[in-house]
Design a protein around this motif. Structure first.
Motif, short mmCIF file in Angstrom:
data_model
loop_
_atom_site.label_atom_id
_atom_site.label_comp_id
_atom_site.label_asym_id
_atom_site.label_seq_id
_atom_site.Cartn_x
_atom_site.Cartn_y
_atom_site.Cartn_z
N GLN A 179 0.84 -1.19 0.00
CA GLN A 179 0.00 0.00 0.00
C GLN A 179 0.88 1.25 0.00
N THR A 180 0.34 2.35 -0.53
CA THR A 180 1.04 3.62 -0.46
C THR A 180 1.31 3.95 1.00
N ASN A 181 2.49 4.45 1.26
CA ASN A 181 2.98 4.83 2.59
C ASN A 181 3.41 3.66 3.46
N ASP A 182 3.45 2.43 2.93
CA ASP A 182 4.09 1.34 3.68
C ASP A 182 5.52 1.78 3.93
N ARG A 183 6.01 1.49 5.15
CA ARG A 183 7.35 1.93 5.51
C ARG A 183 8.01 0.86 6.38
N LYS B 47 12.77 2.14 3.81
CA LYS B 47 12.09 1.91 2.53
C LYS B 47 10.65 2.37 2.69
N LYS B 48 10.16 3.10 1.68
CA LYS B 48 8.78 3.61 1.73
C LYS B 48 8.16 3.53 0.34
N GLN C 126 2.33 0.30 8.45
CA GLN C 126 1.51 -0.09 7.32
C GLN C 126 0.86 1.17 6.73
N GLY C 127 0.88 1.25 5.41
CA GLY C 127 0.31 2.41 4.73
C GLY C 127 -1.21 2.40 4.75
#
Length: 167
Positions: A29-33, A53-54, A165-166
């Protein structure tokens, strides 16, 4: 048996906590980091860095993922790398845990700075490194990696420091 190819290096220290993996078992998902501490060690030196990592963007139409990696070596300015990766390749990293047997791995629990996590431990032996990697249900999948880099006396240890989690 599936083989893994690792492109990035990772590792860190922090406060320990018990993490419920059921709450984070989602696709990219977007913004997973994910933030890792990476230690490279040979007979004379030890190099410590942090790697974050993002997922900056996920484009369903083009089936690509934009990933930003920020590597910070102790005493140096951060180095930022932007890349665009095929969504299927990122999904493969996320799915190693659920396909553990396909990679010749075994389920176990390990303690890293991000917490106590259920993981799939996979032996590594390829043209770049030999050792073991542990994958869990966290963004980018990688929880820990301990390898010796081929052609060198360098040992690399990578551990998940934190993750988000994004949305």
């Amino acid at each position: 048996m599936k083989k893994l190819i690792f492109i990035s290096q990772f590792i860190s220290a922090g406060i320990l906590s018990l993490v419920s993996v059921a709450a984070i078992a989602t696709p990219p998902q977007t913004n997973d980091r994910a933030t890792y501490n990476v230690i490279l060690k040979d007979a004379r030196t030890t190099q410590v860095s942090t790697l974050e990592k993002k997922i900056e963007a996920l484009d369903e139409k083009s089936q690509t993922v934009k990933i930003v990696e920020t590597e910070t070596l102790a005493g140096h300015k951060p180095r930022v790398t932007n890349s665009e990766i095929v969504l299927e390749d990122v999904q493969a990293e996320y799915s190693v845990f659920s396909e553990c047997g396909d990679y010749g791995g075994n389920y176990e629990k390990i303690l890293v700075p991000a917490g106590l996590l259920e993981v799939c431990g996979i032996p590594l032996n390829n043209e770049e490194e030999v050792g073991k990697a542990w994958y869990g249900l966290v963004p980018f999948g990688l929880v820990k990696k301990e390898v010796k880099l081929f052609g060198t006396n360098v040992l690399e240890t990578t551990e998940l420091q934190s993750f988000q989690q994004g949305r």
